[in-house]
Design a protein around this motif. Structure first.
Motif, PDB file in Angstrom:
ATOM      1  N   GLY A  67       0.967  -1.326  -0.157  1.00 17.13           N
ATOM      2  CA  GLY A  67      -0.010  -0.171  -0.072  1.00 17.13           C
ATOM      3  C   GLY A  67       0.781   1.249  -0.062  1.00 17.13           C
ATOM      4  N   GLU A  68       0.083   2.590  -0.065  1.00 16.50           N
ATOM      5  CA  GLU A  68       0.823   3.794  -0.166  1.00 16.50           C
ATOM      6  C   GLU A  68       1.367   4.161   1.313  1.00 16.50           C
ATOM      7  N   VAL A  69       0.311   3.858   2.339  1.00 17.50           N
ATOM      8  CA  VAL A  69       0.955   4.287   3.638  1.00 17.50           C
ATOM      9  C   VAL A  69       1.457   3.377   4.518  1.00 17.50           C
ATOM     10  N   LEU A  70       2.710   3.554   5.248  1.00 11.93           N
ATOM     11  CA  LEU A  70       3.346   2.375   5.753  1.00 11.93           C
ATOM     12  C   LEU A  70       2.612   1.796   6.821  1.00 11.93           C
ATOM     13  N   SER A  71       1.839   2.744   7.746  1.00 13.99           N
ATOM     14  CA  SER A  71       1.254   2.175   9.155  1.00 13.99           C
ATOM     15  C   SER A  71       0.132   1.525   8.632  1.00 13.99           C
ATOM     16  N   GLU A  72      -0.390   1.698   7.698  1.00 13.47           N
ATOM     17  CA  GLU A  72      -1.647   1.081   7.098  1.00 13.47           C
ATOM     18  C   GLU A  72      -1.305  -0.334   6.631  1.00 13.47           C
ATOM     19  N   VAL A  73       0.003  -0.538   6.069  1.00 13.19           N
ATOM     20  CA  VAL A  73       0.516  -1.832   5.632  1.00 13.19           C
ATOM     21  C   VAL A  73       0.860  -2.597   6.667  1.00 13.19           C
ATOM     22  N   GLN A  74       1.475  -1.917   7.510  1.00 12.84           N
ATOM     23  CA  GLN A  74       1.831  -2.665   8.715  1.00 12.84           C
ATOM     24  C   GLN A  74       0.683  -3.305   9.498  1.00 12.84           C
ATOM     25  N   VAL A  98       6.080 -23.041  16.017  1.00  9.49           N
ATOM     26  CA  VAL A  98       5.725 -22.159  15.296  1.00  9.49           C
ATOM     27  C   VAL A  98       6.918 -21.236  15.670  1.00  9.49           C
ATOM     28  N   ASP A  99       7.642 -20.562  14.517  1.00 12.82           N
ATOM     29  CA  ASP A  99       8.623 -19.671  14.714  1.00 12.82           C
ATOM     30  C   ASP A  99       8.301 -18.475  13.673  1.00 12.82           C
ATOM     31  N   LEU A 100       8.582 -17.170  14.349  1.00  8.97           N
ATOM     32  CA  LEU A 100       8.384 -16.038  13.424  1.00  8.97           C
ATOM     33  C   LEU A 100       9.768 -15.543  12.735  1.00  8.97           C
ATOM     34  N   GLY A 101       9.808 -15.384  11.538  1.00 14.10           N
ATOM     35  CA  GLY A 101      10.646 -15.200  10.626  1.00 14.10           C
ATOM     36  C   GLY A 101      10.955 -13.438  10.718  1.00 14.10           C
ATOM     37  N   GLN A 102      12.076 -12.995  10.059  1.00 15.77           N
ATOM     38  CA  GLN A 102      12.008 -11.589  10.168  1.00 15.77           C
ATOM     39  C   GLN A 102      10.974 -10.915   9.022  1.00 15.77           C
ATOM     40  N   LEU A 103      10.762  -9.635   9.506  1.00 13.77           N
ATOM     41  CA  LEU A 103       9.687  -8.913   8.634  1.00 13.77           C
ATOM     42  C   LEU A 103      10.669  -8.063   7.571  1.00 13.77           C
ATOM     43  N   GLY A 104      10.229  -8.274   6.474  1.00 12.02           N
ATOM     44  CA  GLY A 104      10.688  -7.586   5.230  1.00 12.02           C
ATOM     45  C   GLY A 104       9.922  -6.378   4.812  1.00 12.02           C
ATOM     46  N   VAL A 105      10.844  -5.358   4.447  1.00 12.97           N
ATOM     47  CA  VAL A 105      10.306  -3.916   4.251  1.00 12.97           C
ATOM     48  C   VAL A 105      10.699  -3.204   2.836  1.00 12.97           C
ATOM     49  N   ALA A 106      10.045  -3.144   1.882  1.00 12.68           N
ATOM     50  CA  ALA A 106      10.523  -2.545   0.656  1.00 12.68           C
ATOM     51  C   ALA A 106       9.665  -1.249   0.274  1.00 12.68           C
ATOM     52  N   ASP A 107      10.487  -0.182  -0.024  1.00 12.87           N
ATOM     53  CA  ASP A 107       9.925   1.037  -0.375  1.00 12.87           C
ATOM     54  C   ASP A 107      10.439   1.388  -2.014  1.00 12.87           C
ATOM     55  N   THR A 108       9.106   0.916  -2.799  1.00 15.67           N
ATOM     56  CA  THR A 108       9.499   1.260  -4.167  1.00 15.67           C
ATOM     57  C   THR A 108       9.918   2.484  -4.645  1.00 15.67           C
ATOM     58  N   ARG A 109       9.659   3.459  -3.795  1.00 12.89           N
ATOM     59  CA  ARG A 109      10.204   4.742  -4.300  1.00 12.89           C
ATOM     60  C   ARG A 109      11.613   5.195  -3.852  1.00 12.89           C
ATOM     61  N   TYR A 113      14.611   0.588  -5.944  1.00 13.25           N
ATOM     62  CA  TYR A 113      13.260   0.267  -6.489  1.00 13.25           C
ATOM     63  C   TYR A 113      12.755   1.111  -7.474  1.00 13.25           C
ATOM     64  N   ALA A 114      13.618   2.241  -8.146  1.00  7.74           N
ATOM     65  CA  ALA A 114      13.227   3.356  -8.754  1.00  7.74           C
ATOM     66  C   ALA A 114      12.476   3.006 -10.081  1.00  7.74           C
ATOM     67  N   SER A 115      12.938   1.892 -10.548  1.00  7.41           N
ATOM     68  CA  SER A 115      12.068   1.572 -11.755  1.00  7.41           C
ATOM     69  C   SER A 115      11.002   0.934 -11.677  1.00  7.41           C
ATOM     70  N   GLN A 116      10.307   0.585 -10.472  1.00  5.02           N
ATOM     71  CA  GLN A 116       9.260  -0.282 -10.419  1.00  5.02           C
ATOM     72  C   GLN A 116       7.984   1.020 -10.357  1.00  5.02           C
ATOM     73  N   THR A 117       7.880   1.572 -11.441  1.00  9.48           N
ATOM     74  CA  THR A 117       6.688   2.745 -11.544  1.00  9.48           C
ATOM     75  C   THR A 117       5.365   2.051 -11.567  1.00  9.48           C
ATOM     76  N   ILE A 123       5.913  -2.362   0.331  1.00 12.41           N
ATOM     77  CA  ILE A 123       5.629  -3.875   0.281  1.00 12.41           C
ATOM     78  C   ILE A 123       6.179  -4.520   1.569  1.00 12.41           C
ATOM     79  N   LEU A 124       5.582  -5.220   2.160  1.00 10.80           N
ATOM     80  CA  LEU A 124       5.767  -5.919   3.386  1.00 10.80           C
ATOM     81  C   LEU A 124       5.811  -7.686   3.199  1.00 10.80           C
ATOM     82  N   THR A 125       6.564  -8.128   3.889  1.00 13.12           N
ATOM     83  CA  THR A 125       6.724  -9.494   3.922  1.00 13.12           C
ATOM     84  C   THR A 125       6.854 -10.064   5.231  1.00 13.12           C
ATOM     85  N   GLN A 126       6.254 -11.099   5.728  1.00 16.21           N
ATOM     86  CA  GLN A 126       6.544 -11.805   6.780  1.00 16.21           C
ATOM     87  C   GLN A 126       6.425 -13.319   6.762  1.00 16.21           C
TER      88      GLN A 126
END
Length: 239
Positions: A67-74, A98-109, A113-117, A123-126
């Motif tokens: 999404g566009e707003v980090l807090s909302e995506v989180q 059950v183990d929790l892995g690391q949270l991944g955060v990508a900012d396409t701007r 990631y500038a080419s990902q217009t 984009i968050l991954t867990q």
């Protein structure tokens, strides 16, 4: 003049394939014989195989939100995490599995990631990893993962569980004994066919153990049922 039947020209010494079935399960002894008149020895190989079932399963579940707003995506990824945990609890897994892995955060701007217009900015991954000896339960869970998708969890790069056989040391002694017995069967048959008494062991070597998919195709790591294989190579003296 009487010819000593024990002296066989090297030119007439061929290969011997000895196949022996030992005990329960698929266990084959294969002897490949090579004798030299000079040192009066024969070398044989014994093959032992055993079907086994994995006793450990590792199931990674990776999901994503964007999404566009980090807090909302989180907030969405936290909600999905709660959904995944509830799903796994309903599947019968204790919290310790059950183990929790690391949270991944990508900012396409960002510059990377500038080419990902046109893509969402964040984009968050867990990843949640299930590790258990209840391998049959993991198979059931894998079939039920659609329940997570129906609840809005976006699974990413799902590769399925990995199945591991950890009890190799439990089967190793018996398999070495069986492979050695199969090798001796080939040596005895060669000695009988050539009219040459079989002597003591000259040298012996154990090959490495292999773990393969039981049915001979696919990836061993994703196969619940596996085949363990070992080959021994033994040289016997000929009297």
């Amino acid at each position: 003049m009487t010819t000593d039947n024990r002296l066989i020209p090297a030119a007439v010494i061929g290969g011997l394939l000895a196949v022996g079935l030992i005990g329960g399960g698929a266990l084959i002894g294969q002897g490949v014989v090579n004798a030299r008149a000079g040192d009066r020895s024969v070398t044989v190989r014994g093959l032992a195989e055993k079907d086994v079932k994995a006793d450990l399963a590792v199931l990674p579940i990776r999901f994503t939100a964007s999404g566009e707003v980090l807090s909302e995506v989180q907030a969405r990824i936290d909600g999905d995490l709660a959904t995944v945990r509830q799903f796994l609890k309903a599947q019968g897994y204790p919290d310790a599995s059950v183990d929790l892995g690391q949270l991944g955060v990508a900012d396409t701007r960002s510059r990377e990631y500038a080419s990902q217009t046109g893509a969402p900015r964040f984009i968050l991954t867990q990843t949640v990893v299930v590790r258990t000896n209840d391998v049959d339960r993991v198979q059931t869970t894998t079939r039920n993962l659609n329940d997570l998708v129906r609840q809005g969890v976006v699974l990413q790069d799902f590769q399925g569980p990995s199945y591991i056989f950890t009890r190799l040391n439990d089967v190793r002694p018996a398999m070495i004994a069986e492979a050695t017995a199969a090798a001796r069967t080939g040596a005895v048959q060669f000695a009988k066919d050539s009219g040459t008494p079989l002597g003591p062991i000259k040298s012996a070597g154990q090959g490495s153990f292999e773990i393969l998919p039981r049915d001979g195709f696919g990836d061993e790591a994703t196969s619940l049922n596996k085949k363990v294989r070992v080959v021994t190579t033994i040289s016997y003296r000929l009297k």
